[in-house]
Motif scaffolding. Sequence first.
Motif, mmCIF file in Angstrom:
data_model
loop_
_atom_site.group_PDB
_atom_site.id
_atom_site.type_symbol
_atom_site.label_atom_id
_atom_site.label_comp_id
_atom_site.label_asym_id
_atom_site.label_seq_id
_atom_site.Cartn_x
_atom_site.Cartn_y
_atom_site.Cartn_z
ATOM 1 N N ASP A 250 12.847 7.415 -0.424
ATOM 2 C CA ASP A 250 14.060 6.746 -0.436
ATOM 3 C C ASP A 250 13.884 4.883 -1.229
ATOM 4 O O ASP A 250 12.761 4.754 -1.169
ATOM 5 C CB ASP A 250 14.567 6.571 1.344
ATOM 6 N N LEU B 260 -1.873 9.840 0.707
ATOM 7 C CA LEU B 260 -0.065 9.559 1.386
ATOM 8 C C LEU B 260 0.492 10.015 0.536
ATOM 9 O O LEU B 260 1.735 10.772 0.808
ATOM 10 C CB LEU B 260 -0.454 8.383 2.347
ATOM 11 N N PRO C 31 9.188 0.138 0.571
ATOM 12 C CA PRO C 31 9.222 1.280 0.644
ATOM 13 C C PRO C 31 7.928 1.842 -0.824
ATOM 14 O O PRO C 31 7.223 0.835 -1.471
ATOM 15 C CB PRO C 31 10.502 1.227 -0.265
ATOM 16 N N ASN D 240 13.503 7.733 9.868
ATOM 17 C CA ASN D 240 14.003 7.269 8.902
ATOM 18 C C ASN D 240 15.049 5.674 9.204
ATOM 19 O O ASN D 240 15.382 5.585 10.031
ATOM 20 C CB ASN D 240 15.377 7.689 8.108
ATOM 21 N N TYR D 241 14.459 4.819 8.063
ATOM 22 C CA TYR D 241 15.087 3.386 8.474
ATOM 23 C C TYR D 241 16.905 3.455 8.311
ATOM 24 O O TYR D 241 17.405 2.253 8.748
ATOM 25 C CB TYR D 241 14.406 2.648 7.778
ATOM 26 N N LYS D 242 17.016 4.397 7.643
ATOM 27 C CA LYS D 242 18.257 4.349 6.260
ATOM 28 C C LYS D 242 18.728 4.987 7.616
ATOM 29 O O LYS D 242 20.096 4.295 7.365
ATOM 30 C CB LYS D 242 18.123 5.242 5.361
ATOM 31 N N ALA E 129 4.593 11.990 2.005
ATOM 32 C CA ALA E 129 5.969 9.872 1.864
ATOM 33 C C ALA E 129 6.972 10.060 1.905
ATOM 34 O O ALA E 129 7.809 11.068 1.243
ATOM 35 C CB ALA E 129 5.034 9.260 1.095
ATOM 36 N N VAL E 130 8.053 9.540 2.103
ATOM 37 C CA VAL E 130 9.742 9.640 1.847
ATOM 38 C C VAL E 130 9.624 8.744 0.587
ATOM 39 O O VAL E 130 9.039 7.828 0.456
ATOM 40 C CB VAL E 130 10.065 9.139 2.618
ATOM 41 N N LEU F 150 9.698 -1.355 8.982
ATOM 42 C CA LEU F 150 10.692 -0.269 8.370
ATOM 43 C C LEU F 150 9.654 1.007 8.004
ATOM 44 O O LEU F 150 9.962 1.462 7.546
ATOM 45 C CB LEU F 150 12.409 -0.947 7.227
ATOM 46 N N THR F 151 8.649 0.515 7.087
ATOM 47 C CA THR F 151 8.129 1.393 6.160
ATOM 48 C C THR F 151 6.802 1.209 6.354
ATOM 49 O O THR F 151 5.641 0.600 5.965
ATOM 50 C CB THR F 151 8.174 1.190 4.823
ATOM 51 N N TYR F 152 6.062 2.168 7.267
ATOM 52 C CA TYR F 152 4.690 1.399 7.976
ATOM 53 C C TYR F 152 3.803 1.883 7.398
ATOM 54 O O TYR F 152 2.659 1.631 7.033
ATOM 55 C CB TYR F 152 4.337 2.575 9.285
ATOM 56 N N SER G 154 -1.361 -1.037 7.469
ATOM 57 C CA SER G 154 -2.288 -1.652 6.932
ATOM 58 C C SER G 154 -1.743 -3.172 7.111
ATOM 59 O O SER G 154 -2.346 -4.235 8.148
ATOM 60 C CB SER G 154 -2.410 -1.748 5.496
ATOM 61 N N LEU H 274 8.432 2.282 11.665
ATOM 62 C CA LEU H 274 9.066 3.216 11.403
ATOM 63 C C LEU H 274 8.112 3.585 10.020
ATOM 64 O O LEU H 274 7.773 2.785 9.612
ATOM 65 C CB LEU H 274 10.331 3.087 11.196
ATOM 66 N N GLU H 275 8.047 4.900 10.440
ATOM 67 C CA GLU H 275 7.304 5.135 9.436
ATOM 68 C C GLU H 275 8.028 7.563 9.920
ATOM 69 O O GLU H 275 8.652 7.941 10.595
ATOM 70 C CB GLU H 275 6.347 6.710 9.596
ATOM 71 N N GLY H 276 9.203 7.933 8.158
ATOM 72 C CA GLY H 276 10.045 8.531 8.117
ATOM 73 C C GLY H 276 9.395 9.602 8.044
ATOM 74 O O GLY H 276 9.863 10.424 8.373
ATOM 75 N N LEU I 14 -3.527 4.642 -0.917
ATOM 76 C CA LEU I 14 -2.099 5.193 -1.053
ATOM 77 C C LEU I 14 -2.054 6.903 -1.720
ATOM 78 O O LEU I 14 -0.751 7.252 -1.229
ATOM 79 C CB LEU I 14 -1.144 4.081 -1.192
#
Length: 258
Positions: free
Chosen positions: A205, A198, A183, A163-165, A202-203, A105-107, A111, A126-128, A195
């Motif tokens: 959430d 990034l 997350p 967005n996974y939400k 980043a989102v 859900l949070t690509y 990695s 998934l990447e928001g 990281l």
Amino acid sequence: MEQYSKMIFTTSHKPKKEQIEKAYEYAKAYDGVYKNRRHIYKYINDEDFYFSIDKNNNLEIIWKNGKFFYHPSIAKIRYNNYEHTKDDYLIKSLTPCKEDSILDLTYGLGSEALLLAAFSDNVIGLEGSYPIYIIVKEGLKNYNFPDNWMRKASKNIKIKNFNYKKYIYKQKENSFDLVYCDPMFENPQMKSASLNPLRRFAVYDQLDEKDIEQMYKICKKKVVIKARDKDSIWNWLKVDEKMGSSHSGVYYGVINKK
Ligand SMILES: C[S@@+](CC[C@H](N)C(=O)[O-])C[C@H]1O[C@@H](n2cnc3c(N)ncnc32)[C@H](O)[C@@H]1O
């Protein structure tokens, strides 16, 4: 200064023809605009960022004090360690196998998705964040992976900008064998060099109980959540197993489907 709300795609200085063509191609594909690098500061402020094609035709995001580009981070080290020790908490917690479909859900840099895709033929990431999505999608396609397992694994991944939400509530029950969520940590490890670039995009959430319930619904086998030891999620998340190391302070919580 001319104002542009669209994302700007350009090249490094003194570009080859191919770089300019690529920049145009990306601008079109991602609903951005191409601008000549020489005139870029007519269109952006010091705080802004832009996409650029470097001399090797790789896409990167550049801003005043930084750069963000695709790389597989420590996937190679983790894979090699796993080969020798069979000891990696991501693999131990998810226990992926070839036929499993995995929803990450949070690509992020992907990695961990790459590592999972060495074991499973079907990983959806998934990447928001749209800028992160663009970099990792193109990176995964074009990166010169040094190892055979990485080249093969990269072909097992599909990245989507969602967005996974929202995404999880549109999926049917039992749609994926495994669901994984990592997350941005509530208590970040700023020393995580891979990281850090990034973070700007980043989102952030946070997970809630409803999300976990829905993840449980859409998975067939298990949901795994990654968080740091001090994160408040451990105060309310009910897991069947929690694995990780006190040294890194990073834990994987496993919820098995009953
Ligand atoms: C900690 S990173 C994941 C790192 C990843 N496991 C890896 O191996 O590179 C978290 C990523 O998830 C993204 N993210 C956070 N919340 C999200 C959401 N609600 N939907 C989609 N992506 C999200 C962030 O933008 C960030 O790129």
